[in-house]
Scaffold this motif. Structure first.
Motif, PDB file in Angstrom:
ATOM      1  N   LEU A  24      46.052  35.444  38.878  1.00 28.63           N
ATOM      2  CA  LEU A  24      45.682  36.810  39.071  1.00 28.63           C
ATOM      3  C   LEU A  24      44.064  36.916  38.675  1.00 28.63           C
ATOM      4  O   LEU A  24      43.878  36.751  37.550  1.00 28.63           O
ATOM      5  CB  LEU A  24      46.244  37.615  37.920  1.00 28.63           C
ATOM      6  CG  LEU A  24      46.041  38.952  37.895  1.00 28.63           C
ATOM      7  CD1 LEU A  24      46.094  39.742  39.483  1.00 28.63           C
ATOM      8  CD2 LEU A  24      47.030  39.867  37.165  1.00 28.63           C
ATOM      9  N   TYR A  25      43.304  37.221  39.843  1.00 28.67           N
ATOM     10  CA  TYR A  25      41.866  37.062  39.301  1.00 28.67           C
ATOM     11  C   TYR A  25      41.463  38.692  39.616  1.00 28.67           C
ATOM     12  O   TYR A  25      41.382  39.297  40.495  1.00 28.67           O
ATOM     13  CB  TYR A  25      41.114  36.784  40.635  1.00 28.67           C
ATOM     14  CG  TYR A  25      41.134  35.142  40.856  1.00 28.67           C
ATOM     15  CD1 TYR A  25      40.336  34.131  40.346  1.00 28.67           C
ATOM     16  CD2 TYR A  25      42.196  34.350  41.596  1.00 28.67           C
ATOM     17  CE1 TYR A  25      40.258  32.920  40.238  1.00 28.67           C
ATOM     18  CE2 TYR A  25      42.268  33.085  41.557  1.00 28.67           C
ATOM     19  CZ  TYR A  25      41.464  32.388  41.006  1.00 28.67           C
ATOM     20  OH  TYR A  25      41.655  30.944  41.013  1.00 28.67           O
ATOM     21  N   LEU A  26      41.082  38.975  38.105  1.00 27.82           N
ATOM     22  CA  LEU A  26      40.982  40.340  37.815  1.00 27.82           C
ATOM     23  C   LEU A  26      39.272  40.338  37.716  1.00 27.82           C
ATOM     24  O   LEU A  26      38.905  40.531  36.545  1.00 27.82           O
ATOM     25  CB  LEU A  26      41.451  41.044  36.700  1.00 27.82           C
ATOM     26  CG  LEU A  26      43.162  41.205  36.990  1.00 27.82           C
ATOM     27  CD1 LEU A  26      43.620  41.748  35.416  1.00 27.82           C
ATOM     28  CD2 LEU A  26      43.450  42.322  37.934  1.00 27.82           C
ATOM     29  N   SER A  27      38.752  40.262  38.968  1.00 27.07           N
ATOM     30  CA  SER A  27      37.330  40.342  39.047  1.00 27.07           C
ATOM     31  C   SER A  27      36.808  40.881  40.227  1.00 27.07           C
ATOM     32  O   SER A  27      37.392  40.638  41.449  1.00 27.07           O
ATOM     33  CB  SER A  27      36.652  38.733  38.989  1.00 27.07           C
ATOM     34  OG  SER A  27      35.388  38.696  39.039  1.00 27.07           O
ATOM     35  N   ASN A  28      35.933  41.890  40.073  1.00 26.44           N
ATOM     36  CA  ASN A  28      35.336  42.717  41.163  1.00 26.44           C
ATOM     37  C   ASN A  28      34.368  41.808  41.860  1.00 26.44           C
ATOM     38  O   ASN A  28      34.381  42.197  43.285  1.00 26.44           O
ATOM     39  CB  ASN A  28      34.497  44.021  40.553  1.00 26.44           C
ATOM     40  CG  ASN A  28      35.771  44.958  39.992  1.00 26.44           C
ATOM     41  OD1 ASN A  28      36.836  44.846  40.076  1.00 26.44           O
ATOM     42  ND2 ASN A  28      35.225  46.126  39.796  1.00 26.44           N
ATOM     43  N   ALA A  29      33.789  40.919  41.502  1.00 24.17           N
ATOM     44  CA  ALA A  29      32.517  40.242  42.301  1.00 24.17           C
ATOM     45  C   ALA A  29      32.638  38.766  41.740  1.00 24.17           C
ATOM     46  O   ALA A  29      33.061  38.452  40.936  1.00 24.17           O
ATOM     47  CB  ALA A  29      31.329  40.926  42.102  1.00 24.17           C
ATOM     48  N   TYR A  30      31.988  38.036  42.740  1.00 21.79           N
ATOM     49  CA  TYR A  30      31.751  36.702  42.624  1.00 21.79           C
ATOM     50  C   TYR A  30      30.306  36.119  42.659  1.00 21.79           C
ATOM     51  O   TYR A  30      29.812  36.481  43.717  1.00 21.79           O
ATOM     52  CB  TYR A  30      32.719  35.962  43.791  1.00 21.79           C
ATOM     53  CG  TYR A  30      34.091  36.741  43.699  1.00 21.79           C
ATOM     54  CD1 TYR A  30      35.132  36.133  42.816  1.00 21.79           C
ATOM     55  CD2 TYR A  30      34.496  37.861  44.247  1.00 21.79           C
ATOM     56  CE1 TYR A  30      36.313  36.647  42.948  1.00 21.79           C
ATOM     57  CE2 TYR A  30      35.480  38.503  44.228  1.00 21.79           C
ATOM     58  CZ  TYR A  30      36.750  37.970  43.671  1.00 21.79           C
ATOM     59  OH  TYR A  30      37.863  38.462  43.462  1.00 21.79           O
ATOM     60  N   ALA A  31      30.154  35.337  41.809  1.00 19.44           N
ATOM     61  CA  ALA A  31      28.662  34.619  41.774  1.00 19.44           C
ATOM     62  C   ALA A  31      28.551  33.380  42.563  1.00 19.44           C
ATOM     63  O   ALA A  31      29.587  32.836  42.510  1.00 19.44           O
ATOM     64  CB  ALA A  31      28.188  34.564  40.262  1.00 19.44           C
ATOM     65  N   HIS A  32      27.385  33.344  43.203  1.00 25.25           N
ATOM     66  CA  HIS A  32      27.134  32.160  44.134  1.00 25.25           C
ATOM     67  C   HIS A  32      25.778  31.658  43.652  1.00 25.25           C
ATOM     68  O   HIS A  32      24.742  32.171  43.397  1.00 25.25           O
ATOM     69  CB  HIS A  32      27.081  32.547  45.495  1.00 25.25           C
ATOM     70  CG  HIS A  32      28.602  33.064  45.986  1.00 25.25           C
ATOM     71  ND1 HIS A  32      29.497  32.021  46.047  1.00 25.25           N
ATOM     72  CD2 HIS A  32      28.970  34.354  45.969  1.00 25.25           C
ATOM     73  CE1 HIS A  32      30.852  32.599  46.378  1.00 25.25           C
ATOM     74  NE2 HIS A  32      30.534  33.891  46.369  1.00 25.25           N
ATOM     75  N   THR A  33      25.657  30.320  43.512  1.00 21.78           N
ATOM     76  CA  THR A  33      24.267  29.618  43.111  1.00 21.78           C
ATOM     77  C   THR A  33      23.253  29.518  44.011  1.00 21.78           C
ATOM     78  O   THR A  33      22.268  29.392  43.697  1.00 21.78           O
ATOM     79  CB  THR A  33      24.793  28.333  42.399  1.00 21.78           C
ATOM     80  OG1 THR A  33      25.466  27.435  43.252  1.00 21.78           O
ATOM     81  CG2 THR A  33      25.542  28.539  40.998  1.00 21.78           C
ATOM     82  N   SER A  34      23.881  29.680  45.294  1.00 24.55           N
ATOM     83  CA  SER A  34      22.717  29.480  46.394  1.00 24.55           C
ATOM     84  C   SER A  34      22.777  30.918  47.218  1.00 24.55           C
ATOM     85  O   SER A  34      23.909  31.443  47.548  1.00 24.55           O
ATOM     86  CB  SER A  34      23.191  28.358  47.255  1.00 24.55           C
ATOM     87  OG  SER A  34      23.340  28.901  48.569  1.00 24.55           O
ATOM     88  N   ALA A  35      21.796  31.258  47.485  1.00 27.25           N
ATOM     89  CA  ALA A  35      21.656  32.721  48.168  1.00 27.25           C
ATOM     90  C   ALA A  35      22.002  32.455  49.540  1.00 27.25           C
ATOM     91  O   ALA A  35      22.466  33.635  50.225  1.00 27.25           O
ATOM     92  CB  ALA A  35      19.961  33.195  48.167  1.00 27.25           C
TER      93      ALA A  35
END
Ligand SMILES: *Cc1c(COP(=O)(O)O)cnc(C)c1O
Length: 409
Positions: A24-35
């Protein structure tokens, strides 16, 4: 994989931990290391997550599971059955267009479609939607035919194959709400429907612990027709998947009726037992219907799985696994119906269907209270009618509760 295996393993995607349930992924947003990667995700060039209103790993797993069991190309979930229906319809029609719909739709859907006239969309409700009535109702502005596999609560059975043939001949999109039948009983895409919708709040979730909806896209070339001009950019780029591409790019994004990841998680748990539950719902419903037929206080037992039902031939044609868990019956007057409800002890008086629990309601005073008398007539809703969604309790207990309540009328 066959159907029951797919319910459990179909398109299962877990993480690297080896967890046997979809996390269960309770996360609104997802970070990425490359633009560049985030840019590609936004452009749809790369798979990945950016923001949970757009997509979420738990929700995606649920969508993939449903697409797999319906034999569809792709599925899009929504916060409720109603929002799934609304965004699906509005993905197709524009002011000046026409919809043909069955008049025996679920009350909420009937009202939704009726209210579209405020947006300049014309609706024709057909009391019996079949080859002949459909042919007669279609004109050059018709963009959509909307029906339910089995109407709720009229319980009329749709001849999916013959309706879809007319839609194909006239290149009109056919959208089918299969909430009360589920893919355990029928897969409308196999009979030529273009889009299948479920309120997952009912049998798919199974235990009534979350509201949700889902839209399954079977893929279609119909959107290539000049008539569906607003699909042009999407047919060019996405071909048969134009419906879902447009949906995700426009109305779904604009309104944002995202299914909660928590609800997707609960639905993934529920769906695993769909076949077991549906088998029992169907078996118990048939037993209850046959039992009610024996009682002289009850008139008009309506269950399509009864041999005396006018829909029995269609049941034989499409429903080899059972005839669903819902039936209606009449008690002669509203007063008698209310007295019956007030004396039930096990069966719950509430507005819902598709729970493990047996559930009953008086549609005329509740779910259809916003419909006019004329509409109720078309919907097969009478003042003395009760709708029973038969649960999976021991059927002897359900029958005893009914017998006991009948003593009071
Ligand atoms: C319940 C239901 C809906 C609406 O779904 P919600 O999840 O309650 O918004 C639509 N169609 C049918 C046939 C239903 O039974």
């Amino acid at each position: 994989m066959k159907f029951n295996t797919k319910l459990i393993h179909g398109n299962l995607k877990t993480d690297a931990t080896g967890a046997t349930n979809v996390p269960l992924y309770l996360s609104n947003a997802y970070a990425h290391t490359s633009a560049k990667k985030l840019e590609n995700i936004f452009k749809g060039k790369e798979m990945g997550y950016s923001y949970t209103r757009i997509s979420n790993p738990t929700v995606t797993s649920f969508e993939r599971r449903i697409a797999s069991i319906e034999n569809g190309l792709i599925a899009t979930s929504a916060a409720s059955g109603m929002s799934a229906i609304y965004i699906s319809i509005m993905n197709i029609v524009e002011p000046g267009d026409e919809i043909i719909a069955s008049s025996s739709l679920y009350g909420g859907t009937y009202t939704l479609i009726r209210n579209l006239k405020l947006l300049g969309i014309k609706v024709r409700f057909l009391e019996n939607i079949d080859k002949a009535t459909l042919k007669e109702a279609i004109n050059k502005n018709t963009k959509l035919v909307f029906a339910e596999t089995i109407g709720n609560p009229k319980l009329d059975v749709l001849d999916i194959d013959s309706v879809s043939k007319i839609c194909k001949e006239n290149n009109i999109v056919l959208m089918i709400d299969s909430t009360i039948t589920t893919p355990y009983l029928v897969k409308p895409l196999e009979y030529g429907a273009d889009i299948v919708i479920h309120s997952t709040s009912k049998y798919i979730n199974g235990t009534s612990n979350s509201i949700g909806g889902i839209i399954v896209d079977g893929g279609s070339n119909k959107y290539m027709d000049l008539k569906y001009e607003n699909f042009r950019p999407y047919t060019k780029k996405y071909g048969k998947m134009a419906f879902t591409a447009k949906l995700k790019d426009t109305i779904e994004r604009d309104i944002g009726p995202a299914l909660s990841p928590f609800n997707a998680f609960l639905n993934l748990t529920g769906i695993e037992t769909l076949s077991l539950r549906m088998k029992e719902h169907c078996k118990n419903a048939l037993t209850v219907a046959e039992h009610l037929m024996q009682n002289s206080k009850i008139t008009d037992v309506n269950y399509p799985g009864l041999e005396n039902s006018k829909y029995y031939d269609l049941i034989k044609k499409y429903y080899s696994n059972g005839s669903g868990g819902i039936l209606t019956f009449r008690l002669g007057s509203k007063e008698k119906a209310f007295k019956f409800l007030d004396n039930l002890k096990l069966i719950l008086n509430l507005t819902n269907i598709g729970d493990t629990k047996s559930i009953i309601i008086h549609p005329s005073s509740t779910i259809c209270a916003n419909n006019t008398d004329e509409e109720k007539q078309q919907m097969g809703v009478y003042d003395d009618l009760l709708r029973l969604s038969v649960g999976i309790e021991d059927v002897e207990d359900i029958l005893e509760d009914i017998e006991n309540a009948l003593k009071y009328i």
